[in-house]
Design a protein around this motif. Sequence first.
Motif, PDB file in Angstrom:
ATOM      1  N   THR A   1      64.454  34.171 -18.912  1.00 42.29           N
ATOM      2  CA  THR A   1      64.323  34.596 -20.312  1.00 42.29           C
ATOM      3  C   THR A   1      62.910  35.128 -20.536  1.00 42.29           C
ATOM      4  OG1 THR A   1      65.874  32.871 -20.982  1.00 42.29           O
ATOM      5  CG2 THR A   1      64.505  33.864 -22.710  1.00 42.29           C
ATOM      6  N   VAL A   2      62.832  36.375 -21.025  1.00 41.33           N
ATOM      7  CA  VAL A   2      61.529  37.042 -21.218  1.00 41.33           C
ATOM      8  C   VAL A   2      60.756  36.337 -22.340  1.00 41.33           C
ATOM      9  CG1 VAL A   2      60.367  39.202 -21.761  1.00 41.33           C
ATOM     10  CG2 VAL A   2      62.506  39.216 -20.428  1.00 41.33           C
ATOM     11  N   LYS A   3      59.473  36.048 -22.084  1.00 40.90           N
ATOM     12  CA  LYS A   3      58.589  35.415 -23.071  1.00 40.90           C
ATOM     13  C   LYS A   3      57.719  36.463 -23.756  1.00 40.90           C
ATOM     14  CE  LYS A   3      58.353  31.137 -20.411  1.00 40.90           C
ATOM     15  NZ  LYS A   3      57.458  30.208 -19.667  1.00 40.90           N
ATOM     16  N   ALA A   4      56.937  36.027 -24.752  1.00 43.36           N
ATOM     17  CA  ALA A   4      56.072  36.951 -25.491  1.00 43.36           C
ATOM     18  C   ALA A   4      54.985  37.500 -24.565  1.00 43.36           C
ATOM     19  CB  ALA A   4      55.427  36.228 -26.687  1.00 43.36           C
ATOM     20  N   GLU A   5      54.743  38.832 -24.717  1.00 41.69           N
ATOM     21  CA  GLU A   5      53.719  39.539 -23.950  1.00 41.69           C
ATOM     22  C   GLU A   5      53.957  39.433 -22.430  1.00 41.69           C
ATOM     23  OE1 GLU A   5      49.883  38.189 -25.099  1.00 41.69           O
ATOM     24  OE2 GLU A   5      50.039  38.867 -27.178  1.00 41.69           O
ATOM     25  N   GLU A   6      55.199  39.318 -22.041  1.00 41.68           N
ATOM     26  CA  GLU A   6      55.539  39.253 -20.617  1.00 41.68           C
ATOM     27  C   GLU A   6      56.099  40.619 -20.175  1.00 41.68           C
ATOM     28  OE1 GLU A   6      57.178  35.647 -17.865  1.00 41.68           O
ATOM     29  OE2 GLU A   6      58.419  36.238 -19.567  1.00 41.68           O
ATOM     30  N   THR A   7      55.701  41.060 -18.989  1.00 40.02           N
ATOM     31  CA  THR A   7      56.120  42.373 -18.470  1.00 40.02           C
ATOM     32  C   THR A   7      56.824  42.202 -17.135  1.00 40.02           C
ATOM     33  OG1 THR A   7      53.995  42.682 -17.386  1.00 40.02           O
ATOM     34  CG2 THR A   7      54.182  43.524 -19.635  1.00 40.02           C
ATOM     35  N   LEU A   8      57.419  43.318 -16.662  1.00 43.30           N
ATOM     36  CA  LEU A   8      58.099  43.298 -15.364  1.00 43.30           C
ATOM     37  C   LEU A   8      57.113  43.019 -14.240  1.00 43.30           C
ATOM     38  CD1 LEU A   8      60.547  46.353 -15.766  1.00 43.30           C
ATOM     39  CD2 LEU A   8      61.146  43.935 -15.716  1.00 43.30           C
ATOM     40  N   PHE A   9      55.867  43.495 -14.414  1.00 49.34           N
ATOM     41  CA  PHE A   9      54.861  43.258 -13.393  1.00 49.34           C
ATOM     42  C   PHE A   9      54.567  41.765 -13.249  1.00 49.34           C
ATOM     43  CE2 PHE A   9      50.382  42.750 -12.245  1.00 49.34           C
ATOM     44  CZ  PHE A   9      50.364  43.428 -11.023  1.00 49.34           C
ATOM     45  N   ARG A  10      54.450  41.075 -14.358  1.00 49.22           N
ATOM     46  CA  ARG A  10      54.177  39.637 -14.327  1.00 49.22           C
ATOM     47  C   ARG A  10      55.359  38.876 -13.721  1.00 49.22           C
ATOM     48  NH1 ARG A  10      51.143  37.820 -19.947  1.00 49.22           N
ATOM     49  NH2 ARG A  10      49.251  39.070 -19.624  1.00 49.22           N
ATOM     50  N   ILE A  11      56.553  39.250 -14.154  1.00 48.00           N
ATOM     51  CA  ILE A  11      57.756  38.568 -13.641  1.00 48.00           C
ATOM     52  C   ILE A  11      57.882  38.775 -12.122  1.00 48.00           C
ATOM     53  CG2 ILE A  11      60.297  38.517 -13.725  1.00 48.00           C
ATOM     54  CD1 ILE A  11      59.993  39.377 -16.709  1.00 48.00           C
ATOM     55  N   SER A  12      57.581  39.987 -11.666  1.00 48.34           N
ATOM     56  CA  SER A  12      57.656  40.279 -10.228  1.00 48.34           C
ATOM     57  C   SER A  12      56.615  39.479  -9.455  1.00 48.34           C
ATOM     58  CB  SER A  12      57.445  41.777  -9.999  1.00 48.34           C
ATOM     59  OG  SER A  12      57.410  42.067  -8.616  1.00 48.34           O
ATOM     60  N   MET A  13      55.409  39.370 -10.041  1.00 54.26           N
ATOM     61  CA  MET A  13      54.343  38.598  -9.387  1.00 54.26           C
ATOM     62  C   MET A  13      54.690  37.113  -9.348  1.00 54.26           C
ATOM     63  SD  MET A  13      52.100  40.726  -8.278  1.00 54.26           S
ATOM     64  CE  MET A  13      50.732  39.679  -7.899  1.00 54.26           C
ATOM     65  N   ASN A  14      55.399  36.601 -10.385  1.00 52.57           N
ATOM     66  CA  ASN A  14      55.782  35.199 -10.414  1.00 52.57           C
ATOM     67  C   ASN A  14      56.833  34.871  -9.361  1.00 52.57           C
ATOM     68  OD1 ASN A  14      54.033  34.498 -12.483  1.00 52.57           O
ATOM     69  ND2 ASN A  14      55.523  34.954 -14.097  1.00 52.57           N
ATOM     70  N   TYR A  15      57.810  35.751  -9.187  1.00 50.95           N
ATOM     71  CA  TYR A  15      58.928  35.451  -8.296  1.00 50.95           C
ATOM     72  C   TYR A  15      58.722  36.010  -6.877  1.00 50.95           C
ATOM     73  CZ  TYR A  15      61.635  33.724 -12.279  1.00 50.95           C
ATOM     74  OH  TYR A  15      62.092  33.002 -13.358  1.00 50.95           O
ATOM     75  N   TYR A  16      58.103  37.195  -6.768  1.00 46.29           N
ATOM     76  CA  TYR A  16      58.014  37.846  -5.481  1.00 46.29           C
ATOM     77  C   TYR A  16      56.584  37.909  -4.913  1.00 46.29           C
ATOM     78  CZ  TYR A  16      62.658  39.425  -6.889  1.00 46.29           C
ATOM     79  OH  TYR A  16      63.952  39.466  -7.309  1.00 46.29           O
ATOM     80  N   LYS A  17      55.607  37.556  -5.746  1.00 48.73           N
ATOM     81  CA  LYS A  17      54.202  37.584  -5.345  1.00 48.73           C
ATOM     82  C   LYS A  17      53.730  38.984  -4.973  1.00 48.73           C
ATOM     83  CE  LYS A  17      54.184  33.103  -5.637  1.00 48.73           C
ATOM     84  NZ  LYS A  17      53.596  32.444  -6.808  1.00 48.73           N
ATOM     85  N   SER A  18      54.476  40.000  -5.447  1.00 50.69           N
ATOM     86  CA  SER A  18      54.097  41.403  -5.205  1.00 50.69           C
ATOM     87  C   SER A  18      54.792  42.273  -6.231  1.00 50.69           C
ATOM     88  CB  SER A  18      54.487  41.834  -3.793  1.00 50.69           C
ATOM     89  OG  SER A  18      55.902  41.861  -3.648  1.00 50.69           O
ATOM     90  N   GLN A  19      54.456  43.568  -6.183  1.00 47.00           N
ATOM     91  CA  GLN A  19      55.040  44.501  -7.139  1.00 47.00           C
ATOM     92  C   GLN A  19      56.391  45.068  -6.680  1.00 47.00           C
ATOM     93  OE1 GLN A  19      52.133  47.555  -7.787  1.00 47.00           O
ATOM     94  NE2 GLN A  19      50.547  46.106  -8.524  1.00 47.00           N
ATOM     95  N   GLU A  20      56.830  44.713  -5.475  1.00 47.55           N
ATOM     96  CA  GLU A  20      58.072  45.272  -4.949  1.00 47.55           C
ATOM     97  C   GLU A  20      59.305  44.742  -5.668  1.00 47.55           C
ATOM     98  OE1 GLU A  20      58.050  44.370  -0.844  1.00 47.55           O
ATOM     99  OE2 GLU A  20      56.398  45.759  -0.379  1.00 47.55           O
ATOM    100  N   GLY A  21      59.180  43.606  -6.356  1.00 50.75           N
ATOM    101  CA  GLY A  21      60.328  43.032  -7.048  1.00 50.75           C
ATOM    102  C   GLY A  21      60.695  43.764  -8.313  1.00 50.75           C
ATOM    103  N   ILE A  22      59.831  44.675  -8.802  1.00 52.55           N
ATOM    104  CA  ILE A  22      60.120  45.393 -10.063  1.00 52.55           C
ATOM    105  C   ILE A  22      61.376  46.260  -9.898  1.00 52.55           C
ATOM    106  CG2 ILE A  22      59.236  47.129 -11.660  1.00 52.55           C
ATOM    107  CD1 ILE A  22      56.422  46.055 -11.026  1.00 52.55           C
ATOM    108  N   ALA A  23      61.452  46.953  -8.768  1.00 51.32           N
ATOM    109  CA  ALA A  23      62.609  47.835  -8.521  1.00 51.32           C
ATOM    110  C   ALA A  23      63.894  47.029  -8.426  1.00 51.32           C
ATOM    111  CB  ALA A  23      62.375  48.633  -7.255  1.00 51.32           C
TER     112      ALA A  23
END
Length: 289
Positions: A242-264
């Motif tokens: 669930t997306v939180k306030a001021e949260e972006t795809l970049f942050r979510i990708s860094m949280n789960y994948y530890k890199s920017q490759e998870g955005i795609a």
Amino acid sequence: MNDVKKNGKDKDQAGELGTRVERQKAKSSLPKRSQVHQNKKKKSKVKIKFPMIKLLSLFFILLPIGFYSLNTYLQERPERATRSDQVVNYNENEDADKETIPTTATADDLKDNDLEKEEKNSAKSEAEKKKEKEKQNAEEKEQAKKKAEEKEKAQQEAEEKAKAKQIAEEKAKAKQIAEEKAKAKQIAEEKAKAKQIAEEKAKAKQIAEEKAKKEAAEDKKTTERAPAVKPNKDEYKVVLHTVKAEETLFRISMNYYKSQEGIALIKEWNGLNGNEISKGQVLKIPIKK
């Protein structure tokens, strides 16, 4: 008629003269002071012998009486001295009158004596009046001086009160000015603080916007670089986020994948065309098994 009047006047004068001579004789018949003292000395003194016990008792009885009499005498000594002087003067004057009054006094001499006495009395009364007037003037001057001193004292007290009141007013005014300055300073500090907070907020907002723009640009670059190969869904395990306030795809990708490759992957699994997401949105996060 004139002879009858003259005889009547002579008879009156003779009668008056006779009465005065009789009075003087009656006064002269009294014994003198020296004769009285001589008669007292001639009296025999009675000597009484007492036993020793009676003498001691009498001595102890008379001792406090003697002390009391001596104390009273010392306290009233000036008054008695003046009274004794008056008595002596009176007796001396009386003796002088006795010596000066002749037995064959005439009516003219008596008239002269009366006139002299009247003049003395008038002079004495005038002197007393003068003295009383001087005393009254002195009292009036003293009273006027006292009033002037009281007036000056009251004026001085009034001036001191006015001065104290002025000092108190100046202190109150200075205190009020100091309070106003402190209040103005506090208001200025509060305004400066509020301005600083507003500037800090604006700066933080600007930084956040710049960061969001930067993350969006990085997400865009990552999407463009990512391969267009569809992943096999059997190889991934899906986690709901669930997306939180001021949260972006970049942050979510860094949280789960530890890199920017998870955005795609996140965009592909959730059917997103861009990088925009909203608060409360549920995203599927694919994670390799």
